[in-house]
Scaffold this motif. Structure first.
Motif, short mmCIF file in Angstrom:
data_model
loop_
_atom_site.label_atom_id
_atom_site.label_comp_id
_atom_site.label_asym_id
_atom_site.label_seq_id
_atom_site.Cartn_x
_atom_site.Cartn_y
_atom_site.Cartn_z
N ASN A 38 0.85 -1.19 0.00
CA ASN A 38 0.00 0.00 0.00
C ASN A 38 0.89 1.25 0.00
OD1 ASN A 38 0.95 -0.45 2.61
ND2 ASN A 38 -0.87 0.37 3.58
N PHE A 39 1.57 1.45 -1.12
CA PHE A 39 2.48 2.59 -1.22
C PHE A 39 2.50 3.11 -2.65
CE2 PHE A 39 4.91 -1.31 -1.71
CZ PHE A 39 5.52 -1.11 -2.93
N CYS A 40 2.96 4.33 -2.75
CA CYS A 40 3.19 4.95 -4.05
C CYS A 40 4.69 5.20 -4.16
CB CYS A 40 2.43 6.26 -4.18
SG CYS A 40 2.75 7.13 -5.74
N LEU A 41 5.30 4.69 -5.21
CA LEU A 41 6.71 4.91 -5.49
C LEU A 41 6.80 5.80 -6.72
CD1 LEU A 41 9.78 4.10 -5.09
CD2 LEU A 41 9.33 2.43 -6.89
N GLU A 42 7.49 6.91 -6.57
CA GLU A 42 7.72 7.79 -7.71
C GLU A 42 9.21 7.88 -7.97
OE1 GLU A 42 6.89 12.29 -9.39
OE2 GLU A 42 6.40 11.85 -7.31
N VAL A 43 9.61 7.54 -9.19
CA VAL A 43 11.00 7.69 -9.61
C VAL A 43 11.07 9.03 -10.33
CG1 VAL A 43 12.89 6.73 -10.96
CG2 VAL A 43 11.29 5.19 -9.79
N LYS A 44 11.67 10.00 -9.64
CA LYS A 44 11.67 11.37 -10.14
C LYS A 44 12.78 11.65 -11.14
CE LYS A 44 9.47 13.38 -6.12
NZ LYS A 44 9.51 14.44 -5.11
N SER A 45 13.94 11.06 -10.92
CA SER A 45 15.04 11.27 -11.86
C SER A 45 15.92 10.03 -11.90
CB SER A 45 15.87 12.51 -11.48
OG SER A 45 16.48 12.32 -10.22
N VAL A 46 16.58 9.82 -13.03
CA VAL A 46 17.45 8.65 -13.22
C VAL A 46 18.73 9.08 -13.92
CG1 VAL A 46 15.57 6.97 -13.29
CG2 VAL A 46 16.35 8.03 -15.40
N ILE A 47 19.77 8.27 -13.77
CA ILE A 47 21.01 8.53 -14.50
C ILE A 47 20.92 7.82 -15.85
CG2 ILE A 47 22.37 8.90 -12.42
CD1 ILE A 47 23.47 6.09 -12.67
N PRO A 48 21.70 8.24 -16.82
CA PRO A 48 21.62 7.65 -18.16
C PRO A 48 21.93 6.15 -18.16
CG PRO A 48 22.96 9.65 -18.19
CD PRO A 48 22.69 9.32 -16.76
N GLU A 49 21.18 5.41 -18.97
CA GLU A 49 21.42 3.98 -19.12
C GLU A 49 22.62 3.74 -20.03
OE1 GLU A 49 17.87 1.40 -19.79
OE2 GLU A 49 16.94 3.36 -20.20
N HIS A 50 23.26 2.59 -19.83
CA HIS A 50 24.34 2.12 -20.71
C HIS A 50 25.46 3.14 -20.89
CE1 HIS A 50 21.59 -1.12 -21.40
NE2 HIS A 50 20.70 -0.30 -21.92
N SER A 51 25.78 3.82 -19.80
CA SER A 51 26.87 4.81 -19.88
C SER A 51 27.99 4.47 -18.89
CB SER A 51 26.33 6.21 -19.62
OG SER A 51 25.72 6.26 -18.34
N GLY A 52 27.94 3.27 -18.33
CA GLY A 52 28.99 2.84 -17.41
C GLY A 52 28.88 3.40 -16.02
N LEU A 53 27.72 3.94 -15.68
CA LEU A 53 27.53 4.54 -14.36
C LEU A 53 26.78 3.63 -13.40
CD1 LEU A 53 26.56 8.15 -15.49
CD2 LEU A 53 28.79 7.32 -14.74
N GLY A 54 26.46 2.42 -13.82
CA GLY A 54 25.75 1.50 -12.94
C GLY A 54 24.31 1.89 -12.71
#
Length: 120
Positions: A54-70
């Motif tokens: 019973n929760f709301c998860l919001e992903v507000k920002s992300v780092i670029p995919e496939h750029s070697g940053l994990g």
């Protein structure tokens, strides 16, 4: 006291981070960026820890995919940490990493999430 937790981890630059917010809600709701992957990680968390969904998860920002940053490990652990805090689950970052299916090859992404820093 407000039942709301945010978990942020910077990687390389301040502008490159995952930011997740999780708070109690009437049902499970996942919104924001990388929704499909976020749903996969939430499912893994719920399979391991028997908590109410019973929760709301919001992903507000992300780092670029496939750029070697994990980006995958960082997102998985940001979600796991936010959900663990919200639901009072006491688990180490290493345990959360394994629950989320991360850290199987090197564990570097898990260590960076846990301790921060720069790895060459």
């Amino acid at each position: 006291m407000e039942d709301r937790y945010s978990w942020k981890r910077g990687v390389r630059k301040k502008s490159q981070k995952h930011e997740c917010t999780c708070n109690f809600f009437s049902k499970i709701k996942i919104i924001g960026k990388r929704k499909e992957l976020s749903e996969k990680y939430v499912k893994r968390f719920l399979e391991k820890y028997e908590v109410q969904n019973n929760f709301c998860l919001e992903v507000k920002s992300v780092i670029p995919e496939h750029s070697g940053l994990g980006s995958g490990t960082q997102l998985a652990l940001a979600i796991a940490k936010a959900l663990a805090k919200l639901t009072n689950i006491e688990a180490s970052i290493q345990e959360l990493s394994l629950t989320m299916g991360r850290g199987k090859r090197t564990g570097v992404g898990t260590a960076i999430f846990d301790q921060g820093g720069f790895v060459v």
